[in-house]
Design an enzyme around this catalytic site. Structure first.
Site, mmCIF file in Angstrom:
data_model
loop_
_atom_site.group_PDB
_atom_site.id
_atom_site.type_symbol
_atom_site.label_atom_id
_atom_site.label_comp_id
_atom_site.label_asym_id
_atom_site.label_seq_id
_atom_site.Cartn_x
_atom_site.Cartn_y
_atom_site.Cartn_z
ATOM 1 N N ASP A 128 -4.086 5.664 6.196
ATOM 2 C CA ASP A 128 -4.613 6.897 6.780
ATOM 3 C C ASP A 128 -5.584 6.500 7.897
ATOM 4 O OD1 ASP A 128 -5.218 9.638 6.960
ATOM 5 O OD2 ASP A 128 -6.713 9.543 5.386
ATOM 6 N N GLU B 33 0.847 -1.213 0.000
ATOM 7 C CA GLU B 33 0.000 0.000 0.000
ATOM 8 C C GLU B 33 0.871 1.248 0.000
ATOM 9 O OE1 GLU B 33 -2.741 1.579 -0.261
ATOM 10 O OE2 GLU B 33 -4.339 0.844 1.048
ATOM 11 N N ASP B 34 0.369 2.314 -0.595
ATOM 12 C CA ASP B 34 1.092 3.585 -0.562
ATOM 13 C C ASP B 34 1.043 4.225 0.825
ATOM 14 O OD1 ASP B 34 -1.637 4.085 -0.703
ATOM 15 O OD2 ASP B 34 -1.527 5.450 -2.406
ATOM 16 N N PHE C 87 -1.577 16.131 3.871
ATOM 17 C CA PHE C 87 -1.881 15.453 2.612
ATOM 18 C C PHE C 87 -0.644 15.488 1.722
ATOM 19 C CE2 PHE C 87 -3.671 14.689 -1.561
ATOM 20 C CZ PHE C 87 -4.545 13.651 -1.290
HETATM 21 P P1 5GP Z 1 -7.525 4.925 4.408
HETATM 22 O O1 5GP Z 1 -8.550 3.905 4.007
HETATM 23 O O2 5GP Z 1 -6.395 4.348 5.221
HETATM 24 O O3 5GP Z 1 -8.175 6.098 5.097
HETATM 25 O O4 5GP Z 1 -6.980 5.581 3.111
HETATM 26 C C1 5GP Z 1 -6.074 4.990 2.307
HETATM 27 C C2 5GP Z 1 -6.061 5.702 0.979
HETATM 28 O O5 5GP Z 1 -6.407 7.097 1.065
HETATM 29 C C3 5GP Z 1 -4.679 5.661 0.421
HETATM 30 O O6 5GP Z 1 -4.423 4.445 -0.269
HETATM 31 C C4 5GP Z 1 -4.670 6.877 -0.479
HETATM 32 O O7 5GP Z 1 -5.225 6.563 -1.729
HETATM 33 C C5 5GP Z 1 -5.602 7.869 0.214
HETATM 34 N N1 5GP Z 1 -4.810 8.823 1.017
HETATM 35 C C6 5GP Z 1 -4.778 8.935 2.363
HETATM 36 N N2 5GP Z 1 -3.941 9.918 2.747
HETATM 37 C C7 5GP Z 1 -3.404 10.429 1.603
HETATM 38 C C8 5GP Z 1 -2.450 11.482 1.348
HETATM 39 O O8 5GP Z 1 -1.893 12.148 2.229
HETATM 40 N N3 5GP Z 1 -2.154 11.710 0.029
HETATM 41 C C9 5GP Z 1 -2.726 11.004 -0.990
HETATM 42 N N4 5GP Z 1 -2.366 11.335 -2.232
HETATM 43 N N5 5GP Z 1 -3.626 10.022 -0.773
HETATM 44 C C10 5GP Z 1 -3.964 9.734 0.514
#
Ligand code: 5GP
Length: 175
Positions: free
Chosen positions: A104, A100-101, A153
């Site tokens: 969050d 995963e990138d 972000f």
């Molecule tokens: P989660 O389900 O953990 O809230 O979100 C995961 C996804 O939200 C990540 O795979 C990404 O696509 C997006 N995301 C969350 N934070 C960031 C951020 O700081 N920058 C970007 N570009 N995408 C984010």
């Protein structure tokens, strides 16, 4: 937004390269020598991370891809997750690592862990380049984390804002 911010790396290409090499060593240490690993990357954000992490591995590795939609509104994810593209090959009896990138809220990874666990892999772990621990809504296990960051972000190195900036070789704060 101020032009300057995007050109000021939070993590430079060099820092990312060094950290990913260390992550590859940590991952390989945790599995028996030469046991194959199956890396499942989450598109599109993890494509660069997968590319560098897989090239830092010194054992047999196979790759697959998934795409999920997290119903983002603006720069915040809403928590609902849907599979847009599934893996092409079976996960049964394989050492699967979700790539995963960024984690969050943790909702996307928690969802992926649940659906992939149900496919009876030999083992299931997750490697994420970035983590924002202060944003977590669910207590999901992230086995390997590249960098922990504040609630900012970020873009670059695969991460986008409105499909822009994925190509940047470094990570920057978008503000
Ligand atoms: P989660 O389900 O953990 O809230 O979100 C995961 C996804 O939200 C990540 O795979 C990404 O696509 C997006 N995301 C969350 N934070 C960031 C951020 O700081 N920058 C970007 N570009 N995408 C984010």
């Amino acid at each position: 937004m101020p032009e300057g911010a995007l050109h000021t790396p939070l993590f430079t290409a060099d820092q990312i390269r060094t950290r990913i090499r260390a992550m590859a060593r940590d991952i390989e240490r945790d599995y028996p020598p030469q046991e194959p690993l199956h890396l499942v990357a989450v598109l599109k954000g993890a494509f660069m991370f997968l590319s560098d992490l897989s090239r830092a591995m010194t054992r047999p590795v196979t790759l697959d891809f998934m795409a999920v939609s997290s119903y983002a509104n603006g720069t915040r994810s809403s928590g609902e997750v849907r599979v847009i593209k599934d893996v092409d090959t079976s996960l049964h009896d394989r050492n699967v690592i979700i790539i995963e990138d960024i984690v969050d809220t943790g909702l996307t990874l928690a969802y992926l862990r649940d659906i992939l666990r149900a496919r009876s892999p030999k083992s299931l772990r997750a490697a994420c380049l970035l983590s924002k621990p202060s944003r977590r809504l669910v207590d999901v296990v992230v086995d390997y984390i590249g960098f922990e960051i504040e609630d900012r972000f970020v873009v670059g190195y695969g991460l986008d804002h409105g499909e822009q900036f994925r190509h940047l070789p470094y990570i920057a704060v978008y503000e």
